[in-house]
Design a protein around this motif. Sequence first.
Motif, PDB file in Angstrom:
ATOM      1  N   LYS B 104       0.846  -1.199   0.000  1.00 38.27           N
ATOM      2  CA  LYS B 104       0.000   0.000   0.000  1.00 38.27           C
ATOM      3  C   LYS B 104       0.884   1.252   0.000  1.00 38.27           C
ATOM      4  O   LYS B 104       0.612   2.228  -0.688  1.00 38.27           O
ATOM      5  CB  LYS B 104      -0.933  -0.014   1.217  1.00 38.27           C
ATOM      6  CG  LYS B 104      -1.934   1.127   1.206  1.00 38.27           C
ATOM      7  CD  LYS B 104      -2.963   1.021   2.301  1.00 38.27           C
ATOM      8  CE  LYS B 104      -4.042   2.095   2.166  1.00 38.27           C
ATOM      9  NZ  LYS B 104      -3.571   3.425   1.808  1.00 38.27           N
ATOM     10  N   TYR B 105       1.959   1.205   0.785  1.00 40.56           N
ATOM     11  CA  TYR B 105       2.893   2.329   0.841  1.00 40.56           C
ATOM     12  C   TYR B 105       3.517   2.561  -0.541  1.00 40.56           C
ATOM     13  O   TYR B 105       3.634   3.703  -1.001  1.00 40.56           O
ATOM     14  CB  TYR B 105       3.975   2.025   1.876  1.00 40.56           C
ATOM     15  CG  TYR B 105       4.905   3.170   2.186  1.00 40.56           C
ATOM     16  CD1 TYR B 105       4.765   3.915   3.349  1.00 40.56           C
ATOM     17  CD2 TYR B 105       5.935   3.502   1.314  1.00 40.56           C
ATOM     18  CE1 TYR B 105       5.630   4.956   3.637  1.00 40.56           C
ATOM     19  CE2 TYR B 105       6.801   4.545   1.584  1.00 40.56           C
ATOM     20  CZ  TYR B 105       6.644   5.271   2.751  1.00 40.56           C
ATOM     21  OH  TYR B 105       7.500   6.305   3.020  1.00 40.56           O
ATOM     22  N   ASP B 108       0.829   3.976  -2.886  1.00 41.07           N
ATOM     23  CA  ASP B 108       0.527   5.369  -2.513  1.00 41.07           C
ATOM     24  C   ASP B 108       1.655   6.304  -2.949  1.00 41.07           C
ATOM     25  O   ASP B 108       1.410   7.420  -3.428  1.00 41.07           O
ATOM     26  CB  ASP B 108       0.317   5.472  -1.001  1.00 41.07           C
ATOM     27  CG  ASP B 108      -1.008   4.845  -0.563  1.00 41.07           C
ATOM     28  OD1 ASP B 108      -1.826   4.516  -1.444  1.00 41.07           O
ATOM     29  OD2 ASP B 108      -1.216   4.683   0.656  1.00 41.07           O
ATOM     30  N   THR B 109       2.884   5.863  -2.787  1.00 35.91           N
ATOM     31  CA  THR B 109       4.033   6.684  -3.180  1.00 35.91           C
ATOM     32  C   THR B 109       4.039   6.899  -4.687  1.00 35.91           C
ATOM     33  O   THR B 109       4.287   8.007  -5.178  1.00 35.91           O
ATOM     34  CB  THR B 109       5.351   5.996  -2.748  1.00 35.91           C
ATOM     35  OG1 THR B 109       5.306   5.777  -1.333  1.00 35.91           O
ATOM     36  CG2 THR B 109       6.555   6.857  -3.089  1.00 35.91           C
ATOM     37  N   LYS B 111       1.444   6.756  -6.669  1.00 32.18           N
ATOM     38  CA  LYS B 111       0.298   7.594  -7.054  1.00 32.18           C
ATOM     39  C   LYS B 111       0.674   9.075  -6.973  1.00 32.18           C
ATOM     40  O   LYS B 111       0.251   9.871  -7.809  1.00 32.18           O
ATOM     41  CB  LYS B 111      -0.887   7.320  -6.122  1.00 32.18           C
ATOM     42  CG  LYS B 111      -1.751   6.151  -6.556  1.00 32.18           C
ATOM     43  CD  LYS B 111      -2.939   5.995  -5.636  1.00 32.18           C
ATOM     44  CE  LYS B 111      -3.811   4.815  -6.064  1.00 32.18           C
ATOM     45  NZ  LYS B 111      -4.773   4.428  -5.023  1.00 32.18           N
TER      46      LYS B 111
END
Lengths: 150, 150
Positions: B104-105, B108-109, B111
């Motif tokens: 997820k990290y 997210d990064t 994105k």
Amino acid sequence: MKARICSTSKSGSTLVLSQDKDIDLIELEQLLESVGWTRRPIKLVRCALEHSLFKVGIWRHDRRIPRLLGFARCTGDGVIEATVWDVAVHPHYQGIGLGSALMKYVIDTLKVTGVERVNLFADPDVLNFYIQQGWELEPKNRRCAFCYSA
Amino acid sequence: MKARICSTSKSGSTLVLSQDKDIDLIELEQLLESVGWTRRPIKLVRCALEHSLFKVGIWRHDRRIPRLLGFARCTGDGVIEATVWDVAVHPHYQGIGLGSALMKYVIDTLKVTGVERVNLFADPDVLNFYIQQGWELEPKNRRCAFCYSA
């Protein structure tokens, strides 16, 4: 290894493979569109090329009207992993060995940097092209490819 | 987004996700070895990390004895294509959500940088892990993955 004369006699003119010659981004997107891909914003393409390990073009050698006939670029860390993107040869110039010459140039360039494994994603209609050149289709009980639309 | 506290209560201690904290390369190779991968020369690993878009570690938060429990890194052009490599969670800390938090990290990064498509190659025994998180297994009549041993 920077420029290489492409020794195909069928094209009717001298072709040059080079990673130094400037890429006209509009011409590049036209080339990629000619093989069926969707055009991307020029700003993104410029940034992507700047952050690639290298990019290779095939040009018809004409000082007045040079024309981009083929292209490939590579991303990665330069030592362990490399991935090839945007491999294209203009439809009018397919079938005369340009794709093979292009991929040989890419592999030779990566060998110099020492990368041991190269990856790429290919459209299903060009599977045989890569298999004939020694590329191994995944998965082979070893690695499975995934993609994620962020 | 740089550091993130990992909110799992099962690990028995506070865990921190960060892409800023220095990676001890020997500790990284020990971690990757613990999940079954072959160690690589430290010199190559250092160079590969330096040329990655970013790398993320999960640490057990202990000032005296911090320990690297998870890792992932990403290469690519930063705008169009990105590829995730070296995803690992130490076997003693698997099954408590660290892998999901790590991925997820990473997503997210990416994105934030605007990359639309992310790729990775996974070992066959972790297919469900990625499928459950929304990753799409190739080929899907669209792209076929190849690798080449240079």
